[in-house]
Design a protein around this motif. Structure first.
Motif, PDB file in Angstrom:
ATOM      1  N   GLU A 120       0.809  -1.165   0.016  1.00  0.00           N
ATOM      2  CA  GLU A 120      -0.099  -0.006  -0.146  1.00  0.00           C
ATOM      3  C   GLU A 120       0.964   1.505   0.194  1.00  0.00           C
ATOM      4  N   GLY A 121       1.438   1.522  -1.108  1.00  0.00           N
ATOM      5  CA  GLY A 121       2.080   2.877  -1.140  1.00  0.00           C
ATOM      6  C   GLY A 121       3.757   3.104  -1.074  1.00  0.00           C
ATOM      7  N   SER A 122       4.311   1.825  -0.592  1.00  0.00           N
ATOM      8  CA  SER A 122       5.464   1.664  -0.435  1.00  0.00           C
ATOM      9  C   SER A 122       6.398   0.343  -1.221  1.00  0.00           C
ATOM     10  N   ASP A 123       5.439  -0.022  -1.981  1.00  0.00           N
ATOM     11  CA  ASP A 123       5.826  -1.085  -2.930  1.00  0.00           C
ATOM     12  C   ASP A 123       7.563  -0.813  -3.692  1.00  0.00           C
ATOM     13  N   ILE A 124       7.495   0.387  -4.207  1.00  0.00           N
ATOM     14  CA  ILE A 124       8.631   0.506  -5.046  1.00  0.00           C
ATOM     15  C   ILE A 124      10.002   0.504  -4.240  1.00  0.00           C
ATOM     16  N   LEU A 125       9.885   0.809  -2.891  1.00  0.00           N
ATOM     17  CA  LEU A 125      11.095   0.297  -1.932  1.00  0.00           C
ATOM     18  C   LEU A 125      11.492  -0.922  -2.196  1.00  0.00           C
ATOM     19  N   CYS A 126      10.744  -2.125  -2.183  1.00  0.00           N
ATOM     20  CA  CYS A 126      11.200  -3.421  -2.408  1.00  0.00           C
ATOM     21  C   CYS A 126      12.014  -3.369  -3.800  1.00  0.00           C
ATOM     22  N   LEU A 127      11.675  -2.759  -4.868  1.00  0.00           N
ATOM     23  CA  LEU A 127      12.304  -2.899  -6.089  1.00  0.00           C
ATOM     24  C   LEU A 127      13.596  -2.101  -6.037  1.00  0.00           C
TER      25      LEU A 127
END
Length: 185
Positions: free
Chosen positions: A133-140
């Motif tokens: 929920e809104g922080s997904d890009i941190l994993c990429l």
């Protein structure tokens, strides 16, 4: 695809379920024979999952990480949605979006962690489901820093940052994408 698929030699029998929520995905992966590292910021959800899956945890097939993926290791304010647990978020923007549509939230403080800590502690997964929920890009970002990346990713599209998300996936070497609306799934 079976965990021991010969097309991917050396790949671990490992899946990251980042954003475990109600455990539907974790349950599916365990039934398919994978080892799962499930990340969930909500401590109540983690407690219920630990009880439900105590045998899988004892057998080393499931690890539950009760932390919020963030850009640092400092504590994070988590907005726990009382009406729909899938809307629990660390994003004030998303909290406000859903609150304007009638959702009620409770603020709690939870420990933060960098996504790269997951890779350092557990290895590169065969597959990673990312829905935070809104922080997904941190994993990429963490996979970009890693020497290896998952063979497959499933990631929720944040429509405020979808161009950046697609660009990041391309930078990581992913070349084929499929967008699937969740309302019918």
């Amino acid at each position: 695809m079976a965990p021991d698929d010969a097309r991917w030699p050396g790949i671990q029998n490992l899946i990251f379920d980042i954003g475990m929520n109600a455990c539907e995905d974790t349950d599916f992966y365990l039934k398919k024979g994978f080892r799962v590292v499930a990340v969930e910021a909500n401590p109540a959800t983690c407690g219920a999952a630990a009880e439900k899956y105590r045998d899988a945890i004892a057998a080393g097939r499931l690890t539950i990480v009760n932390r919020a993926i963030s850009s640092g290791c400092a504590p994070v304010i988590l907005y726990v949605c009382r009406s729909n647990s899938a809307w629990t978020t660390a994003s004030p923007r998303l909290r406000d979006f859903w609150h304007a549509r009638g959702a009620e939230f409770q603020e709690i403080e939870v420990p933060g962690m960098l996504a790269r800590e997951l890779i350092a502690g557990h290895g590169t997964p065969y597959y990673a489901k990312i829905d935070i929920e809104g922080s997904d890009i941190l994993c990429l970002d963490a996979f970009a820093e890693s020497a290896s990346k998952p063979c497959y990713l499933s990631i929720e599209v944040d429509f405020y940052r979808y161009r950046e998300l697609i660009a990041r996936l391309r930078e990581l070497g992913y070349q084929r994408f499929e967008l699937i609306g969740q309302l019918g799934v």
